[in-house]
Motif scaffolding. Structure first.
Motif, PDB file in Angstrom:
ATOM      1  N   ALA A   1       0.763  -1.257   0.094  1.00 35.67           N
ATOM      2  CA  ALA A   1       0.112   0.150  -0.190  1.00 35.67           C
ATOM      3  C   ALA A   1       1.015   1.362   0.052  1.00 35.67           C
ATOM      4  O   ALA A   1       0.332   2.228  -0.748  1.00 35.67           O
ATOM      5  CB  ALA A   1      -0.797  -0.017   1.262  1.00 35.67           C
ATOM      6  N   GLU A   2       1.884   1.079   0.844  1.00 29.62           N
ATOM      7  CA  GLU A   2       2.797   2.649   0.797  1.00 29.62           C
ATOM      8  C   GLU A   2       3.439   2.759  -0.571  1.00 29.62           C
ATOM      9  O   GLU A   2       3.561   3.762  -1.076  1.00 29.62           O
ATOM     10  CB  GLU A   2       4.002   2.050   1.783  1.00 29.62           C
ATOM     11  N   ALA A   3       3.869   1.521  -1.212  1.00 32.14           N
ATOM     12  CA  ALA A   3       4.421   1.629  -2.437  1.00 32.14           C
ATOM     13  C   ALA A   3       3.748   2.382  -3.447  1.00 32.14           C
ATOM     14  O   ALA A   3       3.918   3.166  -4.396  1.00 32.14           O
ATOM     15  CB  ALA A   3       5.264   0.438  -2.977  1.00 32.14           C
ATOM     16  N   ARG A   4       2.264   1.797  -3.515  1.00 31.89           N
ATOM     17  CA  ARG A   4       1.206   2.343  -4.603  1.00 31.89           C
ATOM     18  C   ARG A   4       0.749   3.728  -4.369  1.00 31.89           C
ATOM     19  O   ARG A   4       0.679   4.395  -5.167  1.00 31.89           O
ATOM     20  CB  ARG A   4      -0.025   1.435  -4.244  1.00 31.89           C
ATOM     21  N   ALA A   5       0.884   3.902  -3.050  1.00 27.22           N
ATOM     22  CA  ALA A   5       0.686   5.513  -2.813  1.00 27.22           C
ATOM     23  C   ALA A   5       1.702   6.292  -3.226  1.00 27.22           C
ATOM     24  O   ALA A   5       1.239   7.436  -3.713  1.00 27.22           O
ATOM     25  CB  ALA A   5       0.418   5.553  -1.246  1.00 27.22           C
ATOM     26  N   LEU A   6       2.857   6.070  -3.163  1.00 27.35           N
ATOM     27  CA  LEU A   6       3.753   6.915  -3.584  1.00 27.35           C
ATOM     28  C   LEU A   6       4.139   7.029  -4.902  1.00 27.35           C
ATOM     29  O   LEU A   6       3.969   8.123  -5.621  1.00 27.35           O
ATOM     30  CB  LEU A   6       5.286   6.127  -2.969  1.00 27.35           C
ATOM     31  N   GLU A   7       3.767   5.762  -5.495  1.00 30.32           N
ATOM     32  CA  GLU A   7       3.574   5.714  -7.007  1.00 30.32           C
ATOM     33  C   GLU A   7       2.514   6.725  -7.721  1.00 30.32           C
ATOM     34  O   GLU A   7       2.819   7.522  -8.564  1.00 30.32           O
ATOM     35  CB  GLU A   7       3.640   4.416  -7.659  1.00 30.32           C
ATOM     36  N   SER A   8       1.067   6.623  -6.968  1.00 31.90           N
ATOM     37  CA  SER A   8       0.235   7.453  -7.555  1.00 31.90           C
ATOM     38  C   SER A   8       0.664   8.841  -7.308  1.00 31.90           C
ATOM     39  O   SER A   8       0.282   9.725  -8.212  1.00 31.90           O
ATOM     40  CB  SER A   8      -1.027   7.005  -6.677  1.00 31.90           C
ATOM     41  N   ILE A   9       1.129   9.335  -6.359  1.00 31.68           N
ATOM     42  CA  ILE A   9       1.714  10.769  -6.219  1.00 31.68           C
ATOM     43  C   ILE A   9       2.514  11.170  -7.237  1.00 31.68           C
ATOM     44  O   ILE A   9       2.344  12.107  -7.992  1.00 31.68           O
ATOM     45  CB  ILE A   9       2.135  11.026  -4.717  1.00 31.68           C
ATOM     46  N   LEU A  10       3.578  10.213  -7.416  1.00 33.82           N
ATOM     47  CA  LEU A  10       4.609  10.598  -8.595  1.00 33.82           C
ATOM     48  C   LEU A  10       4.057  10.537  -9.819  1.00 33.82           C
ATOM     49  O   LEU A  10       4.411  11.548 -10.608  1.00 33.82           O
ATOM     50  CB  LEU A  10       5.482   9.339  -8.374  1.00 33.82           C
ATOM     51  N   LEU A  11       2.997   9.818 -10.296  1.00 36.88           N
ATOM     52  CA  LEU A  11       2.391   9.804 -11.493  1.00 36.88           C
ATOM     53  C   LEU A  11       1.423  10.877 -12.000  1.00 36.88           C
ATOM     54  O   LEU A  11       1.434  11.588 -12.597  1.00 36.88           O
ATOM     55  CB  LEU A  11       1.851   8.401 -11.980  1.00 36.88           C
ATOM     56  N   ARG A  12       0.475  10.991 -10.858  1.00 35.77           N
ATOM     57  CA  ARG A  12      -0.494  11.788 -10.991  1.00 35.77           C
ATOM     58  C   ARG A  12      -0.398  13.426 -10.753  1.00 35.77           C
ATOM     59  O   ARG A  12      -1.103  14.281 -11.303  1.00 35.77           O
ATOM     60  CB  ARG A  12      -1.845  11.369 -10.182  1.00 35.77           C
ATOM     61  N   THR A  13       0.713  13.628  -9.925  1.00 35.77           N
ATOM     62  CA  THR A  13       1.078  15.013  -9.840  1.00 35.77           C
ATOM     63  C   THR A  13       1.560  15.425 -11.387  1.00 35.77           C
ATOM     64  O   THR A  13       1.453  16.597 -11.651  1.00 35.77           O
ATOM     65  CB  THR A  13       2.297  15.361  -9.031  1.00 35.77           C
ATOM     66  N   ARG A  14       2.140  14.550 -12.160  1.00 37.45           N
ATOM     67  CA  ARG A  14       2.721  14.925 -13.560  1.00 37.45           C
ATOM     68  C   ARG A  14       1.325  15.635 -14.358  1.00 37.45           C
ATOM     69  O   ARG A  14       1.837  16.271 -15.334  1.00 37.45           O
ATOM     70  CB  ARG A  14       3.266  13.797 -14.256  1.00 37.45           C
ATOM     71  N   ILE A  15       0.217  15.237 -14.269  1.00 30.24           N
ATOM     72  CA  ILE A  15      -0.823  15.407 -15.237  1.00 30.24           C
ATOM     73  C   ILE A  15      -1.677  16.910 -14.751  1.00 30.24           C
ATOM     74  O   ILE A  15      -1.795  17.183 -13.737  1.00 30.24           O
ATOM     75  CB  ILE A  15      -1.720  14.478 -15.409  1.00 30.24           C
ATOM     76  N   ARG A  16      -2.109  17.377 -15.771  1.00 30.48           N
ATOM     77  CA  ARG A  16      -2.759  18.792 -15.479  1.00 30.48           C
ATOM     78  C   ARG A  16      -3.803  18.713 -14.290  1.00 30.48           C
ATOM     79  O   ARG A  16      -4.281  19.592 -13.693  1.00 30.48           O
ATOM     80  CB  ARG A  16      -3.495  19.407 -16.606  1.00 30.48           C
ATOM     81  N   GLU A  17      -4.657  17.616 -14.388  1.00 31.56           N
ATOM     82  CA  GLU A  17      -5.544  17.402 -13.352  1.00 31.56           C
ATOM     83  C   GLU A  17      -5.260  17.316 -12.118  1.00 31.56           C
ATOM     84  O   GLU A  17      -5.929  17.566 -11.008  1.00 31.56           O
ATOM     85  CB  GLU A  17      -6.361  15.960 -13.583  1.00 31.56           C
ATOM     86  N   GLY A  18      -4.052  16.939 -11.924  1.00 32.18           N
ATOM     87  CA  GLY A  18      -3.309  16.975 -10.623  1.00 32.18           C
ATOM     88  C   GLY A  18      -3.640  15.797  -9.747  1.00 32.18           C
ATOM     89  O   GLY A  18      -4.505  14.788 -10.035  1.00 32.18           O
ATOM     90  N   PHE A  19      -3.226  15.868  -8.138  1.00 33.95           N
ATOM     91  CA  PHE A  19      -3.591  14.779  -7.341  1.00 33.95           C
ATOM     92  C   PHE A  19      -4.367  15.216  -6.310  1.00 33.95           C
ATOM     93  O   PHE A  19      -4.171  16.556  -5.817  1.00 33.95           O
ATOM     94  CB  PHE A  19      -2.187  14.360  -6.800  1.00 33.95           C
ATOM     95  N   PRO A  20      -5.385  14.639  -5.772  1.00 33.89           N
ATOM     96  CA  PRO A  20      -6.206  15.107  -4.655  1.00 33.89           C
ATOM     97  C   PRO A  20      -5.687  15.413  -3.525  1.00 33.89           C
ATOM     98  O   PRO A  20      -4.828  14.359  -2.877  1.00 33.89           O
ATOM     99  CB  PRO A  20      -7.255  14.049  -4.638  1.00 33.89           C
TER     100      PRO A  20
END
Length: 405
Positions: free
Chosen positions: A336-355
């Motif tokens: 779960a920790e690795a998935r959370a980190l990866e989600s931030i890493l990837l989703r911050t790259r896109i215009r819609e951003g990260f919640p």
């Protein structure tokens, strides 16, 4: 021939997913088809690709049939797991997919269509070397269901192309775009900046040339020096200079200025499109954590949180499939920790951003400082989203560290 495969547990010979795998039928499903052949090896490239002299027992003319065996295997694996879904995106990457006859690409696409189905309105992309795009090739690809061509332009400047070991004729980029357009295909152009000897004015010329061709989409990637490549060895020996970080930052800002002025909106750190409808939906699926199956040697897949990857060499890949075995070399399920980190890493790259709501406690505490430093947009953060400013895009890794430390 590419970097080493990741570590992980061995994959079973039949390719079966773990019995605990729970596939969400509502999660979009993408297909990646890897074509690992190139006429020459570019000095900067560490992708899993092979020239004719490196194939050692694998045959290019048998490749489509080999890959179709993996598609049949995937049908059984996903049927057993209850996860057959139509493909919402299909992407032929490489290598140089258009080194294969278009009929081979069409047969591979038909295999996807027969086994999974292809969703209405699906995006189907083929990467292409400009020198390989002819009217006959584009016509056959369009007739087979391809909707989009991604042309490897890289630069409009001959000495920059030479520094990258790119052998295509720059004139053929315009020809490829025109031909693709004539057959109703969307067009994307891929550019690379920061090559040895490339000036800011060289880069401006490449951008202006690309914009003048009016593609639907432009990708612009900073040159990264990968270990084991010819370019890395040249830099280590002092034969060519290493990329200059400050110059690459200036080049990125110039790209954002020129592309924005020409009507292209950034939607991911290295990607701009003329309207949301021209974004690369396949690449967005990676950044958004959707499911995909990667077919071909060295290809990676992600199904319901499980990651697995194939053996690298085309000969080993073909041998396993000929024996009725899965080509998967290994797999892992990040915690779960690795998935959370990866989600931030990837989703911050896109215009819609990260919640903001999905940040862990320490990450939320970093938001105010990131706004003050001009790295994320203040109004967006107040509305619950982490969205990078242009400065933040240049320092995206630092933003991720702040949000995850």
């Amino acid at each position: 021939m590419g970097s080493a495969l990741p570590l992980g547990e061995p994959a079973p010979a039949d390719g079966a997913l773990p019995p605990t795998t729970r596939i969400d039928p509502e999660t979009p499903f993408g297909v990646y088809l890897h074509v690992p052949f190139c006429r020459v090896r570019c000095g900067y490239c560490d992708f899993n690709t092979y020239t004719s002299g490196e194939l050692r027992g694998a045959r290019q003319d048998e490749y489509a049939d080999t890959l179709l065996r993996e598609i049949d295997l995937a049908q059984g694996v996903l049927s057993d797991a209850g996860g057959l879904r139509p493909a919402s995106t299909v992407f032929f990457g490489g290598g140089t997919p258009t080194l294969l006859p278009p009929g081979d690409l069409a047969r591979m696409l038909d295999g996807v269509r027969m086994v999974f189905g292809i969703a209405d309105g699906a995006e189907v992309t083929v990467e292409a070397n400009p020198d390989t795009v002819t009217d006959a090739v584009a016509a056959e690809l369009a007739a087979s269901g391809v909707t989009r061509m991604s042309v490897g332009m890289q630069s409009a400047v001959p000495h920059v192309l030479a520094a990258l070991d790119r052998t295509h004729d720059p004139v053929n980029v315009a020809s490829a775009v025109s031909i693709a357009r004539a057959h109703g295909l969307d067009v994307s152009l891929d550019l690379i900046y920061g090559a040895p000897g490339e000036s800011l004015e060289d880069w401006r010329l490449s951008l202006e040339t690309a914009v003048a061709l009016a593609p639907d989409h432009i990708s612009a990637y900073a040159l990264i020096i990968e270990d084991g490549t010819k370019l890395a060895r040249q830099i280590r020996r002092g034969e060519v200079p290493a990329p200059d970080d400050d110059l690459q930052a200036d080049m990125y800002e110039l790209a954002d200025d020129l592309l924005g002025a020409a009507g292209y909106d950034w939607y991911e750190v290295s990607n701009w499109a003329r309207g949301d409808e021209h974004r690369s939906r396949h690449n967005l699926a990676y950044w958004q954590g959707h499911d995909w199956w990667g077919f071909g040697p060295g290809a990676h897949s992600h199904i319901a949180g499980l990651r697995f990857w194939n053996v690298k060499h085309p000969a080993a890949y073909a041998q396993r499939l000929a024996a009725g075995e899965s080509p998967a070399a290994g797999r892992e399920r990040p915690d779960a920790e690795a998935r959370a980190l990866e989600s931030i890493l990837l989703r911050t790259r896109i215009r819609e951003g990260f919640p903001v709501a999905e940040l862990l406690g320490e990450g939320r505490h970093a938001v105010a400082a990131l706004i003050a430093d001009g790295l994320i947009e203040g109004p967006a953060a107040l509305h619950g989203r982490i969205v990078l400013t242009r400065r933040g895009r240049l320092l995206a890794d630092a933003v991720v560290r702040a949000l995850t430390d």
